[in-house]
Structures are given as C-alpha cells and as structure tokens.
Write an enzyme that holds these catalytic residues in place. Structure first.
Site, mmCIF file in Angstrom:
data_model
loop_
_atom_site.group_PDB
_atom_site.id
_atom_site.type_symbol
_atom_site.label_atom_id
_atom_site.label_comp_id
_atom_site.label_asym_id
_atom_site.label_seq_id
_atom_site.Cartn_x
_atom_site.Cartn_y
_atom_site.Cartn_z
ATOM 1 C CG HIS A 47 38.861 66.998 126.601
ATOM 2 N ND1 HIS A 47 39.024 68.353 125.996
ATOM 3 C CD2 HIS A 47 40.285 67.025 127.594
ATOM 4 C CE1 HIS A 47 40.095 69.049 126.279
ATOM 5 N NE2 HIS A 47 40.724 68.393 127.271
ATOM 6 C CB SER A 168 8.130 58.487 125.324
ATOM 7 O OG SER A 168 7.934 58.885 124.122
ATOM 8 C CE LYS A 174 13.544 57.666 125.954
ATOM 9 N NZ LYS A 174 13.219 58.552 124.966
ATOM 10 C CD GLU A 181 15.539 66.336 128.699
ATOM 11 O OE1 GLU A 181 16.161 65.266 128.506
ATOM 12 O OE2 GLU A 181 14.318 66.524 128.567
ATOM 13 C CE1 TYR A 208 12.190 105.847 136.403
ATOM 14 C CE2 TYR A 208 10.788 107.198 135.127
ATOM 15 C CZ TYR A 208 11.291 106.077 135.704
ATOM 16 O OH TYR A 208 10.040 105.033 135.226
#
Length: 351
Positions: A47, A168, A174, A181, A208
């Site tokens: 979890h 970025s 960044k 991703e 077909y």
C-alpha cells in the site's frame, strides 16, 4: 489473402525473436544491479507504506521475475503463431499441386494450417501477441513508476544519470525522470492497441474481410513501442545509483519489525491472532512515546507479555531480521545470491 497472413506471421515471428533478445538484455542489466546490491537493505512496501525490511537486490529480482513471464509468453505466442497458411488461397484452398509441407519447412514454420477458411481470416496470433505486449507494457510501466518514486526528493532512494533525465523549461534546479515517465505513459498504447484489435475482430464473419488490413496499424505500433521502451529501460537501470544510506535509514522507521515481533511470540507458542493483538498494543505504546519498538526496553516490552525475553533483540533489529528470510523466494542476502546465480544460468541457456 493467404500470402498476407503468411507474411504477417513471418514478420511477427522475427519481431518476437528481436523482443526476446531485448528482454534478455534488460534482465541481464537487472541481474548486474541486483548482484551488486544483494546485501543492500531497504524498506519493502505494501500500500506504499513501510512494511518489512528487504534487500534492494531482492526487489530488483522481482522485476526479473516479471520479465521472465513476459519472455515465456512471447515464446508460447511464437509457438502457436508458427502455422503456415500459404496454400489456402482466397478462402477455399488451391487447386495447384504444391507441396505445402515442404514449403512450410523452407519458410521456417512448424505446422501447416488445416482449414483454408480459418487460415485466411485468423488473427488470433495478432491478438495474442498484442496481449503479451500489453502485459509487457504494464510491467515496464510498474517498474518505471517505482524508479520515478524512488528518484523523487521525498524518497531519495536512487539517483539517475543525466542522460535519462531532462531539466525544466522554467525551474533550473529540476532533474526530471522523463524517460521513465514516457515509458510509463506510452505503455497505454499497448493496452489501447489490444482493445482496438479485439474490437476489430469481434464482428467479422468468415472468411476474409477488408477490415483485417487495419490489424497492422495496431500491432506494429505495439511492437515499435515495446522495442524502444525495453531498450531504453535497460539504459535507465544501468544508470541507477542506489542511495544505500537513505534506504538503510528508512528501515528504522514505520515500526518495520512489528511482524517479526509477532513471529517471535508465535514461536513462543502464542496463537498468532493474540500475538497480532499484543504487538498492536506495543506499537501504539511506542508511538505514544514517539519511539520505534526496537527502542523500547525489555522491561517495557515484557509488560505486554511475559514471553518476551532478552532474545527478542534479534527479532527487532531490521539488519538481522532479513537474514532469517532464507527460504526459497525470501529476501535474505544468501538466498538472493542463489537466485541471481540460477537466473544467470537460465539466461545463458537462451538461444
């Protein structure tokens, strides 16, 4: 019609061989990284919450197992795909006296089709490959999701090479895991392509129909994505540098050895239901004092059960508890090393 079906089978069987080789390279990359981290301790999650301590190598070997099933599915798909429809002609078979058995062997098929109408209209082999590729896509996406999470500043479990990240356009600090991703996002194509193929086939009568020409767009898209993403993921995994210090630190959070304490009580002949309840009370007590259970004194622990003695220490230390998980499939470093050795042997026997 039979020539189109034959060409498509030949093409996709070649592509399965290419994909199988790429999967093997990816698994080799995983094995190399796992081998160097068979004793690197990290939290295992359920979890997405800290659950029990594991080794980083054990976690990586879970990826290996996922990809092993993918490899197996591709081989099974190729086995059923290796049926030659040539000689079925338009739909009723040919009147020319050709040796279909000989032709099949020369083209590399294992069998010949037994019904001409089915042979020219069958695209089960396309559906099956599309299904296998969608499962591969899901596995790649799940792996990339973990890499993305681990590389975040909140987790800081791994560092990725600049080559597989981008900056970025506005924030100079960044370092985004864009390649992972893109694989995660692109995997949706394989699911969409499978759905498209299933929808294409569901209404077609024998034999077909011209609709069948649209199968190429779907399956070629899935094949192209799979080839590119498997290759790229190998590069991403090779670039991973684990932050062993941070992983280890997090193994001393989240009451990570609570289950081991319950196991300790069970080994002292306490029923597990009662052990679970007892440890739950210990956890609540520790958290009320802002402590981990391994930080409590034996005198405090024994208030909850007289069965708790000095020997409980080995059950509370995350670094020691992983050593006890040495059954086949367990996270103990000794077992992880055995699995890596076995996996290397399996890969060496692939053609």
């Amino acid at each position: 019609n039979d020539q189109v079906a034959t060409d498509l089978r030949l093409f996709l069987m070649d592509k399965i061989d290419d994909l199988s080789k790429l999967l093997t390279v990816l698994q080799q990359s995983i094995l190399k990284k796992a081998e160097g981290n068979s004793e690197t301790i990290m939290p295992g999650f359920t979890h997405l919450q800290i659950a029990q301590p594991v080794t980083f190598g054990h976690h990586l070997m879970a990826w290996y197992e996922m990809l092993s099933r993918d490899y197996s599915r591709l081989q099974d798909t190729k086995e059923r795909m290796s049926v030659m429809p040539l000689g079925s002609a338009a739909l009723s078979g040919t009147r020319f006296n050709i040796d279909r058995e000989l032709l099949s062997k020369k083209l590399g098929f294992k069998e010949i089709s037994r019904n001409s109408m089915d042979a020219v209209s069958d695209r089960d082999f396309v559906l099956e490959l599309a299904s296998s590729l969608s499962i591969i896509g899901i596995h790649l996406s799940r792996i990339c999701e973990e890499i993305i999470i681990w590389s975040s500043s909140q987790f800081n479990y791994v560092q990725l090479a600049d080559e597989v990240c981008t900056g970025s356009s506005i924030m100079p600090q960044k370092k985004n895991p864009d390649m992972a991703e893109l694989i995660r996002g692109g995997s949706s194509k394989t699911i969409a392509n499978l759905t498209g193929l299933l929808s294409l086939m569901k209404n077609l009568p024998l034999a077909y129909n011209r609709d069948l020409q649209d199968d190429k767009e779907y399956i070629f898209s899935s094949v192209d994505f799979s080839e590119d993403s498997i290759s790229l993921l190998s590069i991403i995994i090779e670039s991973i540098k684990p932050n062993k210090k941070k992983m280890k630190e997090d193994c001393f959070k989240g009451q990570i050895t609570a289950t081991d304490l319950a196991d300790y009580l069970v080994e002292k002949d306490m029923p597990f239901r009662r052990a679970h309840e007892t440890v739950g009370k210990i956890v609540a007590y520790a958290e009320s004092k802002n402590l981990q259970i391994f930080e409590l004194d034996i005198s405090e622990l024994s208030k909850f059960s007289k069965l708790i003695k000095e020997d409980v220490a080995d059950y509370l230390d995350p670094l020691k508890t992983i050593l006890s998980r040495k059954q086949i499939g367990g996270t103990a470093p000794s077992q992880v090393k055995k699995e890596i050795k076995r996996a290397k042997k399996v890969l060496s026997q692939r053609k």
